[in-house]
Scaffold this active site. Structure first.
Site, PDB file in Angstrom:
ATOM      1  N   SER A  24      43.747  -0.888 -53.177  1.00  0.00           N
ATOM      2  CA  SER A  24      43.941  -0.310 -51.846  1.00  0.00           C
ATOM      3  C   SER A  24      42.854  -0.758 -50.874  1.00  0.00           C
ATOM      4  O   SER A  24      43.139  -1.159 -49.745  1.00  0.00           O
ATOM      5  CB  SER A  24      43.940   1.224 -51.929  1.00  0.00           C
ATOM      6  N   ARG A  28      43.154  -3.835 -47.690  1.00  0.00           N
ATOM      7  CA  ARG A  28      42.759  -3.494 -46.323  1.00  0.00           C
ATOM      8  C   ARG A  28      41.653  -4.436 -45.839  1.00  0.00           C
ATOM      9  O   ARG A  28      41.696  -4.962 -44.720  1.00  0.00           O
ATOM     10  CB  ARG A  28      42.282  -2.039 -46.262  1.00  0.00           C
ATOM     11  N   ARG A  99      63.424  -1.847 -50.426  1.00  0.00           N
ATOM     12  CA  ARG A  99      62.425  -0.878 -49.975  1.00  0.00           C
ATOM     13  C   ARG A  99      62.368  -0.867 -48.447  1.00  0.00           C
ATOM     14  O   ARG A  99      62.180  -1.912 -47.823  1.00  0.00           O
ATOM     15  CB  ARG A  99      61.052  -1.199 -50.574  1.00  0.00           C
ATOM     16  N   ASP A 292      50.083   8.437 -56.503  1.00  0.00           N
ATOM     17  CA  ASP A 292      50.028   7.365 -57.496  1.00  0.00           C
ATOM     18  C   ASP A 292      49.548   7.831 -58.865  1.00  0.00           C
ATOM     19  O   ASP A 292      49.677   7.093 -59.843  1.00  0.00           O
ATOM     20  CB  ASP A 292      49.129   6.225 -57.007  1.00  0.00           C
TER      21      ASP A 292
END
Length: 408
Positions: A24, A28, A99, A292
């Site tokens: 994550s 970014r 998706r 998650d």
């Protein structure tokens, strides 16, 4: 590749594992580094997703295929929207074309982006023509995937007038939004988050060069919390590199796994998990800010014969697979009893776990890893086990190193 996890016992009560940088955070920071090349990164995730992100950002092709990488799809949709004069078709795997991306696309179009659908309205592949975006106000439903929100925030400082993003309704996945804002702050981009409005100021000057170290991935750590919970009292597992004041929402594992008798002690850049007492008799959790780790927690409860009620799981239906249906299917194959809604999972207590059951992984790395700790209770087969490379390529080797018996 299918593997068999034979019923195992940790070789010794004290083990140590080094885990790669957070996917994550890495994704970014990779995007921000593409916008601001003046800073360097260390401990970047070695996951498939982060490798795909790196390759996409450096690609000169007019077709970019990000395979199963959902985060990359969202972030790159925003990134390519501001690459003036560049035309890119962004595509992915068959599952990726199922998706939804419409909410993000419409928000970018409101800002002035030029994006169209190649096949099905609302879904990848998408064709993006990069241009300067001068609109700066946009609204988004607050209960959508936080990746849509973060995608907008990551490019916001490069918009001509910055960004004023209004979130409508109850905000979910707040830690992931805060992670993005904290990383912006770390590189020197100004932002504020007041009430339901996030503001990011435009940035026209060069930023101060610096090196940023990516914290290791807390989602990956979750499987070791599960192993500790299922292990004998006295078992210790040390993980690195982790911060006590983490930006990652899944660091809530420290509090959650107290319910399972697991204590966590920070020492420098490492955390030691220790099984100190028996688990509680039942568990009820709202995981809207850390969806998650739902699979890990559900399997931990199943292994310990604990009933659990998990809510706040609405985003799991649009992940690599419908994770709620997948969890129900696989736990029931093992002898469990599960009820699901579109946003919750309810597990009944179980007394026996079946042996050598083949666990389907649905192209979902977290299905493979979440079920692995069950090998402390029974032998099982993990189908298509290489899927773990999406986020944690060395997972099976690391399990072997601490005593799991694994054969192909």
């Amino acid at each position: 590749m299918n593997i068999t996890l034979h019923k195992s016992k940790l070789e010794n009560q004290k083990s140590a594992v080094i885990i790669t940088g957070s996917k994550s955070e890495s994704n970014r920071l990779l995007l921000l580094q593409a916008l601001y090349p003046e800073f360097k990164l260390e401990n970047v995730s070695n996951s498939d997703d982060s490798n795909l992100m790196t390759n996409a950002l450096s690609s000169k092709s007019n077709v970019v295929d990000i395979h199963h990488a959902g985060t990359a799809m969202r972030f790159l949709t925003a990134y390519f929207s501001i690459q003036e004069g560049r035309e890119v078709t962004l595509t992915g795997s068959k599952r990726m074309t199922e998706r939804p991306i419409k909410i993000l696309v419409e928000a970018l179009q409101d800002l002035g982006a030029e994006i169209s659908y190649v096949d099905n309205d609302g879904f990848p592949p998408i064709k993006i023509t990069g241009k300067k975006l001068s609109n700066h106000k946009v609204s988004l439903k607050a209960n959508v995937s936080s990746q849509y929100i973060s995608a907008l925030l990551l490019i916001a400082s490069k918009l001509e007038n910055g960004l004023e993003l209004t979130l409508e309704g109850e905000i979910t996945s707040v830690p992931y939004i805060n992670m993005t804002l904290s990383l912006l702050d770390e590189i020197g981009v100004e932002s504020s988050f007041v009430g339901n409005v996030i503001t990011v100021k435009p940035n026209t000057k060069a930023l101060t060069p610096k090196t940023l170290v990516v914290e290791s991935d807390w989602s990956s750590a979750s499987y070791y919390f599960s192993i500790a919970a299922i292990s004998d009292i006295g078992t210790e597992i040390t993980l690195s590199s982790y911060k006590e004041n983490s930006l990652q929402g899944d660091s809530v594992l420290v509090e959650i796994y107290k319910h399972f008798g697991v204590t966590s002690t920070f020492n420098g850049n490492s955390i030691t998990l220790k099984k100190e007492k028996a688990s509680e008799s039942t568990i009820s959790l709202d995981l809207k800010n850390a969806p998650d780790i739902a699979q890990t927690i559900a399997v931990t409860c199943f292994a310990l014969g604990m009933p659990c009620d998990l809510i706040g799981l609405h985003t799991l239906k649009i992940k690599e697979t419908d994770r709620l249906v997948a969890l129900k299917t696989e736990i029931e194959k093992l002898g469990g009893e599960v009820k699901i809604t579109d946003k919750s999972l309810h597990l009944a207590p179980s007394t026996k776990i079946k042996e050598l059951v083949p666990i389907a992984t649905y192209n979902d790395h977290r299905m493979a890893m979440a079920f692995a700790p069950l090998a402390l209770k029974t032998s099982l087969i993990i189908e298509h086990a290489a899927v773990v490379s999406k986020s944690y390529p060395t997972f099976w080797d690391d399990l072997k190193a601490i005593g799991f018996k694994i054969t192909e």
